[in-house]
Write an enzyme that holds these catalytic residues in place. Structure first.
Site, PDB file in Angstrom:
ATOM      1  CD  GLU A  50       6.767   4.112  10.371  1.00  0.00           C
ATOM      2  OE1 GLU A  50       7.373   3.607   9.477  1.00  0.00           O
ATOM      3  OE2 GLU A  50       5.979   3.745  10.288  1.00  0.00           O
ATOM      4  NE  ARG A  54       1.076   1.350  14.354  1.00  0.00           N
ATOM      5  CZ  ARG A  54       0.737   0.575  14.033  1.00  0.00           C
ATOM      6  NH1 ARG A  54       0.794  -0.605  14.612  1.00  0.00           N
ATOM      7  NH2 ARG A  54       1.544   0.225  12.685  1.00  0.00           N
ATOM      8  CE  LYS A 137       3.284   1.136   6.035  1.00  0.00           C
ATOM      9  NZ  LYS A 137       3.783   1.540   7.425  1.00  0.00           N
TER      10      LYS A 137
HETATM   11  O1  LIG Z   1       0.937   2.376  10.497  1.00  0.00           O
HETATM   12  C1  LIG Z   1       1.804   2.783   9.629  1.00  0.00           C
HETATM   13  O2  LIG Z   1       1.939   3.249   8.873  1.00  0.00           O
HETATM   14  C2  LIG Z   1       3.184   0.842   9.748  1.00  0.00           C
HETATM   15  O3  LIG Z   1       4.410   2.369   9.131  1.00  0.00           O
HETATM   16  C3  LIG Z   1       2.913   0.350   9.392  1.00  0.00           C
HETATM   17  C4  LIG Z   1       4.339  -1.002  10.352  1.00  0.00           C
HETATM   18  O4  LIG Z   1       4.774  -0.986   9.129  1.00  0.00           O
HETATM   19  C5  LIG Z   1       3.999  -1.693  10.538  1.00  0.00           C
HETATM   20  O5  LIG Z   1       2.884  -2.560  11.756  1.00  0.00           O
HETATM   21  C6  LIG Z   1       5.302  -2.465  10.898  1.00  0.00           C
HETATM   22  O6  LIG Z   1       4.570  -3.830  11.087  1.00  0.00           O
HETATM   23  P1  LIG Z   1       5.615  -4.930  11.730  1.00  0.00           P
HETATM   24  O7  LIG Z   1       7.368  -4.821  11.939  1.00  0.00           O
HETATM   25  O8  LIG Z   1       4.890  -6.482  10.979  1.00  0.00           O
HETATM   26  O9  LIG Z   1       5.080  -5.172  13.434  1.00  0.00           O
END
Ligand SMILES: O=C(O)C(=O)C[C@H](O)[C@H](O)COP(=O)(O)O
Length: 218
Positions: A50, A54, A137
């Site tokens: 994924e 960003r 999710k």
């Molecule tokens: O924006 C989205 O569609 C996302 O997928 C958000 C991410 O899942 C998280 O930002 C991952 O979180 P961490 O593994 O804690 O860094």
């Protein structure tokens, strides 16, 4: 452009979620690292990738990573119809969003991009279920209540399978994977920014391999 239904989208996101116990969440600043990063993760046993929208170069990252043999590249942080169009044009095979709106779901169905949409509560999960989305999710997983929250949803909403993401790491991932309504988790921990910047692909492969060999879904 060919449309997809919710059930076709779920069939595809189910396959993606079942490909490995972890979906790496990638934040990549430099498109020249994309191919090597994707290849290292795939070699380590994590084929579903994924790429979050960003960074300025995220679409280029998707295009480059899509060239990795054996990889399935998706776009994360989808927020708008334009994001969906851009992701699809760049070669994304699936989309992920931190939450869900009717407009975003409509956009993904219209553009033919299977969506793994985010929910953080029973009502949000039910709203997605009403639209036919049985693969979701769970975001932000740790902050929203972690494995205990998902365990509580597993009986009344047993038809939904979740990919918990947000605050998940090698330390807490197995607690999620032990639940009957979880088959994979998502996380950025498998691709740390400093390791990507250093171009240490062997280390990324090793982190991925450790996640793949240590974590098992129940
Ligand atoms: O924006 C989205 O569609 C996302 O997928 C958000 C991410 O899942 C998280 O930002 C991952 O979180 P961490 O593994 O804690 O860094």
């Amino acid at each position: 452009m060919s449309k997809i239904t919710a059930s076709e989208a779920c069939k595809r996101t189910a396959e993606i979620c079942q490909a490995a116990p972890v979906v790496p969440v990638l934040i990549v600043d430099d498109a020249s690292t994309a191919y090597d990063l994707g290849a290292a993760l795939v070699r380590g046993g994590l084929p579903a990738l994924e790429v979050t929208l960003r960074t300025d170069c995220a679409l280029e990252v998707i295009s480059e990573m899509a060239k990795v043999k054996g990889g399935i590249v998706g776009a994360g942080t989808l927020l708008t119809h334009q994001d969906v169009k851009n992701a699809k044009a760049a070669g994304a095979k699936f989309g992920v969003s931190p939450g869900a709106t009717p407009a975003l779901i409509d956009a993904c169905e219209a553009e033919g991009l299977p969506l793994l949409a985010g929910a953080a509560s029973g009502s949000e999960a039910m709203a997605l279920l009403e639209r036919g989305y049985t693969w979701q999710k769970f975001f932000p997983a740790e902050a929203a209540g972690g494995a205990p929250l998902l365990k509580s949803l597993s009986s009344p909403l047993s038809q939904i399978t979740f990919c918990p993401t947000g605050g998940v790491s090698l330390t807490n991932a197995q607690a999620y994977l032990n639940l009957p309504n979880v088959v994979c988790v998502g996380g950025s921990w498998v691709a740390p920014t400093d390791v990507i910047k250093a171009g240490n692909w062997d280390q990324i492969e090793e982190i991925a391999r450790t996640a793949h060999s240590t974590l098992k879904s129940a």
